[in-house]
Design a protein around this motif. Structure first.
Motif, PDB file in Angstrom:
ATOM      1  N   UNK A 104      18.499  25.185   6.621  1.00 50.69           N
ATOM      2  CA  UNK A 104      17.866  26.220   7.448  1.00 50.69           C
ATOM      3  C   UNK A 104      18.273  26.170   8.922  1.00 50.69           C
ATOM      4  N   UNK A 105      19.214  25.303   9.281  1.00 54.08           N
ATOM      5  CA  UNK A 105      19.699  25.221  10.654  1.00 54.08           C
ATOM      6  C   UNK A 105      21.044  25.937  10.764  1.00 54.08           C
ATOM      7  N   UNK A 106      21.193  26.791  11.772  1.00 52.35           N
ATOM      8  CA  UNK A 106      22.428  27.557  11.951  1.00 52.35           C
ATOM      9  C   UNK A 106      23.573  26.613  12.322  1.00 52.35           C
ATOM     10  N   UNK A 107      24.634  26.646  11.535  1.00 49.88           N
ATOM     11  CA  UNK A 107      25.820  25.840  11.812  1.00 49.88           C
ATOM     12  C   UNK A 107      26.844  26.745  12.498  1.00 49.88           C
ATOM     13  N   UNK A 108      26.711  26.831  13.803  1.00 47.48           N
ATOM     14  CA  UNK A 108      27.510  27.797  14.561  1.00 47.48           C
ATOM     15  C   UNK A 108      28.995  27.454  14.582  1.00 47.48           C
ATOM     16  N   UNK A 109      29.329  26.199  14.357  1.00 51.24           N
ATOM     17  CA  UNK A 109      30.735  25.808  14.310  1.00 51.24           C
ATOM     18  C   UNK A 109      31.232  25.657  12.878  1.00 51.24           C
ATOM     19  N   UNK A 110      30.432  26.137  11.937  1.00 58.97           N
ATOM     20  CA  UNK A 110      30.868  26.141  10.537  1.00 58.97           C
ATOM     21  C   UNK A 110      30.789  24.788   9.886  1.00 58.97           C
ATOM     22  N   UNK A 111      31.839  24.455   9.144  1.00 54.55           N
ATOM     23  CA  UNK A 111      31.857  23.189   8.430  1.00 54.55           C
ATOM     24  C   UNK A 111      32.320  23.367   7.003  1.00 54.55           C
ATOM     25  N   UNK A 112      32.046  22.379   6.184  1.00 56.03           N
ATOM     26  CA  UNK A 112      32.590  22.349   4.831  1.00 56.03           C
ATOM     27  C   UNK A 112      32.043  23.463   3.946  1.00 56.03           C
ATOM     28  N   UNK A 113      30.789  23.880   4.147  1.00 56.99           N
ATOM     29  CA  UNK A 113      30.241  24.972   3.330  1.00 56.99           C
ATOM     30  C   UNK A 113      30.961  26.278   3.628  1.00 56.99           C
ATOM     31  N   UNK A 114      31.261  26.531   4.918  1.00 55.45           N
ATOM     32  CA  UNK A 114      32.019  27.731   5.282  1.00 55.45           C
ATOM     33  C   UNK A 114      33.435  27.663   4.726  1.00 55.45           C
TER      34      UNK A 114
ATOM     35  N   UNK B  27      25.684  21.516  14.783  1.00 50.58           N
ATOM     36  CA  UNK B  27      26.466  22.738  14.882  1.00 50.58           C
ATOM     37  C   UNK B  27      27.550  22.833  13.816  1.00 50.58           C
ATOM     38  N   UNK B  28      27.841  21.717  13.115  1.00 48.61           N
ATOM     39  CA  UNK B  28      28.897  21.724  12.097  1.00 48.61           C
ATOM     40  C   UNK B  28      28.533  20.768  10.966  1.00 48.61           C
ATOM     41  N   UNK B  29      28.713  21.232   9.722  1.00 48.88           N
ATOM     42  CA  UNK B  29      28.402  20.422   8.550  1.00 48.88           C
ATOM     43  C   UNK B  29      29.646  19.684   8.078  1.00 48.88           C
ATOM     44  N   UNK B  30      29.477  18.417   7.687  1.00 49.38           N
ATOM     45  CA  UNK B  30      30.622  17.610   7.293  1.00 49.38           C
ATOM     46  C   UNK B  30      30.653  17.163   5.849  1.00 49.38           C
ATOM     47  N   UNK B  31      29.675  17.529   5.016  1.00 45.92           N
ATOM     48  CA  UNK B  31      29.631  17.040   3.632  1.00 45.92           C
ATOM     49  C   UNK B  31      30.769  17.610   2.790  1.00 45.92           C
TER      50      UNK B  31
END
Length: 393
Positions: free
Chosen positions: A283-293, A349-353
């Motif tokens: 539910x947190x906005x990942x403005x820099x994207x990450x692995x899900x994007x 800001x970015x997801x790494x999983x």
């Protein structure tokens, strides 16, 4: 979990207790380095304080124990957040004799959230309430739990009253009111618009959760509740029906067998915008994207190229349609909820999983392939739009 259910089983109230808290560091470290925990001491950090408190209430919803969050900007410029969840634990813990509430509010910790109390959670992984308390000139907590109303007051993270048991009650939930410390923050004025937009996002991302915001400066109440979830989110982002290439929006969700990751996607192409992708993790906005994007973009680009070739709009040996062209006119929301999120930076800001990349690809390939196969007329219109919009064509 069913496709419409919560991403985690309702946790037993006895599993959410003070024993799940492990001490890491004290309040002085937070006050010396606030930017490490909330990103800044400006307007962004000021609002992040609210989001940290609200994240606890959202976790109660994800665990199946709360369906309403009421947030108030008080007349003096503080914040009050109330939920109807189980209430923070109040029992005393050995050997200190401190209540679990006090430990949650004064000790940097990985609380029960990553363990049995919550399967999936947002916020600072158990740090949030302590950080907010340390950076507030005054904080009051009120808990309805175990048949009584409990209260305690703090100043700059230090308790000034003991946890007090008050009158009996059959209600349940937690209310936290705090006033940000003017010695810490560059500004103390909350934006109704900023908070309102964030709480509407939370309602979109967590179907069945009602979030209200009241401003006492003067009062301006709003309430958000979106049973249609991400599809309603995309409808709000795509406000011009005549420009839509298909309607309603494509929407799907899926959870893996181990129940450690839930993927939810809604998407819709239009002819008026360059495209926008909103991604979220817990539910947190990942403005820099990450692995899900990355997983979403990879699967989507491959599927569009496959579909274009099957329909004869792209030759077998023709140059692939680029990811940029595929996203032309696409409004999409990608939300993942993970048991063990790995973020880059304290404000997420970015997801790494890496597993988020793989599972998002799997889900998108399965569900979007099915939609394209069963909606060939709309699929052809989308491909034509993408090909026309592609600079190389």
């Amino acid at each position: 979990m069913t496709e419409s259910g919560n991403p985690s089983q309702p946790a037993n109230v006895n599993e959410y207790a003070g024993a799940h808290i492990q001490v890491l560091e004290g309040r002085e470290g937070v006050r010396r380095r606030p930017g490490m925990y909330i990103g800044s001491t400006g307007e962004r950090g000021l609002h992040h304080m609210v989001y940290e408190v609200v994240s606890y209430a959202v976790d109660e919803h994800l665990a199946g124990h709360a369906d309403a969050i009421d947030v108030t900007i008080t007349a003096e410029g503080g914040i009050r957040v109330a939920d109807n969840g189980r209430g923070l634990p109040v029992e005393a813990e050995e050997p200190t004799g401190k209540s679990a509430v006090e430990r949650e509010l004064t000790e940097l910790s990985f609380g029960s959230k990553p363990h049995t109390g919550y399967g999936i959670s947002g916020g600072l992984s158990g740090l949030g309430l302590c950080v907010v308390n340390a950076l507030s000139s005054r904080l009051t907590v009120e808990v309805h739990r175990d048949g009584h109303r409990w209260t305690q007051e703090y100043e700059r993270g230090v308790p000034v009253t003991p946890l007090t048991r008050n009158e009996e009650t059959s209600e349940h939930g937690t209310t936290i009111a705090f006033l940000p410390d003017a010695d810490i923050f560059e500004t103390s004025r909350y934006s109704f618009t900023t908070l309102s937009e964030r709480f509407q996002e939370l309602a979109f991302l967590n179907g069945g959760l009602a979030v209200s915001l009241t401003d006492e400066r003067p009062e301006r109440p709003v309430r958000y509740h979106h049973a249609d979830g991400l599809r309603a989110f995309v409808a709000r982002l795509n406000p011009y029906p005549a420009s839509l290439l298909h309607s309603p929006a494509i929407a799907f969700e899926s959870e893996n067998e181990s129940r450690t990751i839930l993927v939810q996607v809604a998407m819709q192409w239009n002819t008026w915008s360059p495209g926008e992708l909103h991604s979220f993790a817990n539910s947190t906005r990942t403005r820099e994207g990450g692995t899900h994007e990355e997983g979403f973009r990879t699967a989507l680009t491959d599927l569009v190229n496959d579909c274009a070739r099957r329909q004869g709009q792209l030759s077998a040996d023709g140059e692939d349609i680029t990811a940029g062209a595929v996203h032309e006119g696409l409004t999409a929301v990608v939300s993942v909820k993970l048991a063990h999120p790995v973020f880059e930076g304290p404000t997420k800001t970015r997801l790494g999983n890496p597993e988020a990349n793989a599972y998002v690809q799997e889900v998108v390939r399965e569900h979007l392939t099915d939609w394209l196969d069963h909606n060939q007329k709309e699929a052809a219109s989308i491909i034509r739009h993408i090909l026309i919009a592609s600079p190389s064509r």
